[in-house]
Design an enzyme around this catalytic site. Sequence first.
Site, PDB file in Angstrom:
ATOM      1  N   SER A 210       0.836  -1.200   0.000  1.00 16.97           N
ATOM      2  CA  SER A 210       0.000   0.000   0.000  1.00 16.97           C
ATOM      3  C   SER A 210       0.877   1.259   0.000  1.00 16.97           C
ATOM      4  O   SER A 210       1.626   1.488  -0.947  1.00 16.97           O
ATOM      5  CB  SER A 210      -0.954  -0.051   1.201  1.00 16.97           C
ATOM      6  OG  SER A 210      -1.977   0.891   1.079  1.00 16.97           O
TER       7      SER A 210
ATOM      8  N   HIS B 263      -8.032  -5.217  -0.514  1.00 15.77           N
ATOM      9  CA  HIS B 263      -6.844  -4.527  -0.026  1.00 15.77           C
ATOM     10  C   HIS B 263      -6.510  -4.974   1.401  1.00 15.77           C
ATOM     11  O   HIS B 263      -7.392  -5.168   2.222  1.00 15.77           O
ATOM     12  CB  HIS B 263      -7.098  -3.013  -0.042  1.00 15.77           C
ATOM     13  CG  HIS B 263      -5.880  -2.195   0.217  1.00 15.77           C
ATOM     14  ND1 HIS B 263      -5.017  -1.805  -0.779  1.00 15.77           N
ATOM     15  CD2 HIS B 263      -5.361  -1.698   1.370  1.00 15.77           C
ATOM     16  CE1 HIS B 263      -4.039  -1.086  -0.268  1.00 15.77           C
ATOM     17  NE2 HIS B 263      -4.218  -1.018   1.040  1.00 15.77           N
TER      18      HIS B 263
ATOM     19  N   ASP C 153     -10.284  -3.547  -4.690  1.00 13.51           N
ATOM     20  CA  ASP C 153      -9.388  -2.568  -4.083  1.00 13.51           C
ATOM     21  C   ASP C 153      -9.403  -1.324  -4.961  1.00 13.51           C
ATOM     22  O   ASP C 153      -9.193  -1.418  -6.177  1.00 13.51           O
ATOM     23  CB  ASP C 153      -7.977  -3.176  -4.030  1.00 13.51           C
ATOM     24  CG  ASP C 153      -6.917  -2.244  -3.470  1.00 13.51           C
ATOM     25  OD1 ASP C 153      -7.228  -1.085  -3.132  1.00 13.51           O
ATOM     26  OD2 ASP C 153      -5.748  -2.676  -3.376  1.00 13.51           O
TER      27      ASP C 153
END
Length: 325
Positions: free
Chosen positions: A161, A286, A256
């Site tokens: 991320s 995610h 996501d």
Amino acid sequence: MPALHPDVQALLAMLRAANAQPLEALPPEAARRGYLAGRRALQPPPDPVAEIRDLAAPSPAGPVPLRLYRGEGTMPGTPLPCLLYLHGGGWVLGNIESHDWVCRRLANLTQACVIAVDYRLAPEHPFPAAVEDAAAALAFAAERAEGLGIDPDRLAVGGDSAGGNLAAVLALMGRDGTLPRTAMQVLLYPSVDLGLTSEGFERITEGQPLTTGTMRYFVDHYAPDPCDRTDWRASPARAASLAGTAPALVLTCGHDPLCEEGRLYAHRLEREGVPVTALHLSDQTHGILTMSRAVRTAATVLAFVAEALRERWTLSGPEGGRGGL
């Protein structure tokens, strides 16, 4: 859109039943406490490793805390390949503890070294503080390689991320010569463009661990000045060229909001001559790598990442990289 994996369906049902507030409804300190508690609840007990050392990389803003892990079964005194790992959490959340399980597992699976970076968080320390700390950590790992027991020719960068964002930036800086070159960049459902304009931000507006609203919250804290969001150090997808950066592994998940920008980044890397391994999980969401107690696929993905790293290190090391592996 493909159906969600049954494990993710069960996870989302559990989160709904807990009636937890979305992260964007909380001030950063409260969001951090909730995020860390969630990571602890959703990860298995930590793997034993051969060695853990807490370190600090010098930087103009002060020491950057690091944690070094050597995989269980590795030989003391042997220079090992190393992954510099940058945690996720939207540049606002997360720390070494939130990703301790991931780093331990990767150290063991790769039979190598992992160095986790506890970079400064926004909003207290907005862009480019996280980039500066990540860069200081990479420079330290390369310069002190012998004392740390790592092989500087087999030094990779990676993260999930926001950490994937920082890893991509470090790979560009290594290409440009402002930092040591790295053997690989591991980008796990990365954020690569703070403009938030890709298709995923229209699709994923509710019902997932990361939504468009959550990303806006993160970006507003990390880069409050809109002009900073077009800087390639904040949005590596806006770099003039990606050519010459380290070979890449890019993981994306179908449910996501970062999915499309990650896939586009992988395609662009490939078009510009960078070797790319792209892994797309259409039924996942995610953040799964820090929710492996609930989502079994996470362990499989980490095993895949580890094998990709081992292969790349084999190509990078002395005499084909067999030493130390």
